[in-house]
Enzyme design. Structure first.
Site, short mmCIF file in Angstrom:
data_model
loop_
_atom_site.label_atom_id
_atom_site.label_comp_id
_atom_site.label_asym_id
_atom_site.label_seq_id
_atom_site.Cartn_x
_atom_site.Cartn_y
_atom_site.Cartn_z
N SER A 1 -59.81 80.08 5.94
CA SER A 1 -60.80 80.90 6.64
C SER A 1 -62.16 80.23 6.47
O SER A 1 -62.37 79.47 5.52
CB SER A 1 -60.85 82.29 5.98
OG SER A 1 -61.99 83.00 6.40
N TYR B 1 -61.37 87.01 -1.89
CA TYR B 1 -60.81 86.51 -0.63
C TYR B 1 -61.35 85.10 -0.33
O TYR B 1 -60.59 84.15 -0.12
CB TYR B 1 -61.15 87.46 0.53
CG TYR B 1 -60.61 86.99 1.85
CD1 TYR B 1 -59.29 87.22 2.20
CD2 TYR B 1 -61.42 86.29 2.75
CE1 TYR B 1 -58.77 86.76 3.41
CE2 TYR B 1 -60.92 85.85 3.97
CZ TYR B 1 -59.60 86.09 4.29
OH TYR B 1 -59.10 85.63 5.49
N1 LIG Z 1 -58.32 87.90 11.45
C1 LIG Z 1 -59.31 87.20 10.97
O1 LIG Z 1 -60.51 87.46 11.28
C2 LIG Z 1 -59.04 86.02 10.07
C3 LIG Z 1 -60.07 85.08 9.88
C4 LIG Z 1 -59.84 83.97 9.08
C5 LIG Z 1 -58.61 83.80 8.47
N2 LIG Z 1 -57.62 84.74 8.66
C6 LIG Z 1 -56.35 84.51 7.98
O2 LIG Z 1 -55.34 84.44 8.97
C7 LIG Z 1 -54.08 84.77 8.40
C8 LIG Z 1 -53.35 85.75 9.31
O3 LIG Z 1 -54.11 86.95 9.36
P1 LIG Z 1 -54.18 87.87 10.66
O4 LIG Z 1 -55.61 87.99 10.99
O5 LIG Z 1 -53.26 87.40 11.70
O6 LIG Z 1 -53.72 89.26 10.03
P2 LIG Z 1 -52.66 90.36 10.53
O7 LIG Z 1 -52.74 90.57 11.99
O8 LIG Z 1 -52.88 91.52 9.62
O9 LIG Z 1 -51.24 89.68 10.20
C9 LIG Z 1 -50.89 89.40 8.87
C10 LIG Z 1 -49.45 88.91 8.82
O10 LIG Z 1 -49.12 88.57 7.47
C11 LIG Z 1 -47.94 89.27 7.08
N3 LIG Z 1 -48.03 89.56 5.64
C12 LIG Z 1 -49.01 90.22 4.99
N4 LIG Z 1 -48.71 90.33 3.67
C13 LIG Z 1 -47.52 89.69 3.50
C14 LIG Z 1 -46.69 89.48 2.37
N5 LIG Z 1 -46.98 89.96 1.14
N6 LIG Z 1 -45.52 88.80 2.55
C15 LIG Z 1 -45.18 88.34 3.78
N7 LIG Z 1 -45.92 88.52 4.88
C16 LIG Z 1 -47.09 89.21 4.74
C17 LIG Z 1 -47.89 90.51 7.97
O11 LIG Z 1 -46.58 90.97 8.22
P3 LIG Z 1 -45.82 92.16 7.43
O12 LIG Z 1 -46.80 93.26 7.23
O13 LIG Z 1 -44.64 92.49 8.30
O14 LIG Z 1 -45.36 91.51 6.14
C18 LIG Z 1 -48.46 89.96 9.28
O15 LIG Z 1 -47.43 89.33 10.01
C19 LIG Z 1 -54.38 85.31 7.00
O16 LIG Z 1 -54.10 84.33 6.04
C20 LIG Z 1 -55.88 85.61 7.05
O17 LIG Z 1 -56.47 85.51 5.77
C21 LIG Z 1 -57.81 85.83 9.45
#
Ligand SMILES: NC(=O)c1ccc[n+]([C@@H]2O[C@H](COP(=O)([O-])OP(=O)(O)OC[C@H]3O[C@@H](n4cnc5c(N)ncnc54)[C@H](OP(=O)(O)O)[C@@H]3O)[C@@H](O)[C@H]2O)c1
Length: 257
Positions: A138, A148
């Site tokens: 991130s 985080y």
């Molecule tokens: N959205 C943003 O603004 C942003 C910005 C920078 C970086 N990121 C990073 O991008 C990545 C994806 O995030 P996202 O924004 O796509 O979030 P999201 O829409 O909430 O999706 C998160 C995914 O991770 C899975 N997950 C969560 N905890 C888990 C666990 N303990 N074991 C296995 N799977 C797990 C969830 O599936 P289940 O609940 O089915 O397990 C879901 O598929 C993360 O690493 C986040 O830190 C996000």
């Protein structure tokens, strides 16, 4: 046909990676905790793009979940060519308001799982002389933002370090550092996404597309979006105290429980 394994493939960025990689003709192994959503996603990828998509149910905050995925990545009979360590989350609230166990769970998912899955995948890839690993970090990695941000800083340093160690082996590693992306992430963390200015939001499919291109170019760090590239350039010129004030508060207003 090559195979990509994506963690956190049921929503947001992981689902976008699945769409992009299936469109490019990769078979998929989709990993997350919610089996029903995983099966729906796998069926959709097969129906829409004609690729094979299998599911692995695993909670990456547990020993059992991490071991299950390690076993899949080291299965010589079913090699994985591309690993996307994407699963992640944010805890609701700031330090001391979050139970320390929840911070440790974050370190398990963001750091221990990423370390172990990268090790499992990269070992087999090096033996075959080719492969790729994308570790989703991130922009928070570069600014003060609690546990985080610290966990994502570890992902960046780790990934770029291993990329150097494996240079010339045929295995590419890249840390992906997006800004705010429209996904389920903020709602799951109870964040009030409305407090983030509109121009700061990125589209998940565009972020996944930029990441795939940057990996192909051999980059070890990918910052999607022109605005965020410019912002990071400007951030390097700002005093650390100004950066800390802005970064530790932006998007950290929480919806009432
Ligand atoms: N959205 C943003 O603004 C942003 C910005 C920078 C970086 N990121 C990073 O991008 C990545 C994806 O995030 P996202 O924004 O796509 O979030 P999201 O829409 O909430 O999706 C998160 C995914 O991770 C899975 N997950 C969560 N905890 C888990 C666990 N303990 N074991 C296995 N799977 C797990 C969830 O599936 P289940 O609940 O089915 O397990 C879901 O598929 C993360 O690493 C986040 O830190 C996000």
């Amino acid at each position: 046909m090559t195979t990509a394994l994506i963690t956190g493939a049921t929503a947001g960025l992981g689902a976008a990676f699945a769409r992009r990689l299936a469109r490019d003709g990769h078979d998929l192994v989709l990993v997350a905790r919610d089996e029903e959503r995983l099966r729906e996603q796998a069926a959709a990828m097969h129906d829409r793009y004609g690729v094979n998509a299998s599911v692995t149910v695993a909670d990456l905050s547990t020993e059992e979940g991490i071991s299950t995925v390690e076993e899949r990545l080291t299965d010589q009979a079913r090699p994985v060519d591309l690993l996307v360590n994407n699963a992640g989350f944010a805890n609701r609230d700031t330090f001391l308001k979050v139970p320390v166990e929840d911070e440790l769970t974050m370190l398990k998912v963001h750091c221990e799982a990423v370390l172990r899955l990268t090790s499992a995948a990269a070992g087999s890839m090096r033996d075959r002389g080719r492969g790729g690993v994308v570790n989703v970090a991130s922009l928070a990695a570069f600014v003060p933002r609690g546990t985080y941000g610290a966990s994502k800083a570890w992902v960046v340093q780790f990934t770029q370090g291993v990329a150097k160690d494996l240079a010339g082996s045929g295995v590419r590693l890249m840390a992906l550092c997006p800004g705010f992306v429209r996904t389920e992430f903020h709602k799951r963390a109870g964040m009030d996404a409305g407090s983030v200015p509109g121009w700061m939001w990125l589209d998940a499919d565009k972020v996944a597309g930029a990441a795939v291109k940057d990996l192909a170019r051999g980059r070890t760090l990918s910052i999607p979006g022109v605005r965020y590239k410019a912002l990071m350039g400007a951030a390097n010129l700002l005093p650390r105290s100004v950066l800390a004030r802005a970064s530790s508060s932006t998007g950290r207003r929480y919806a009432p429980r």
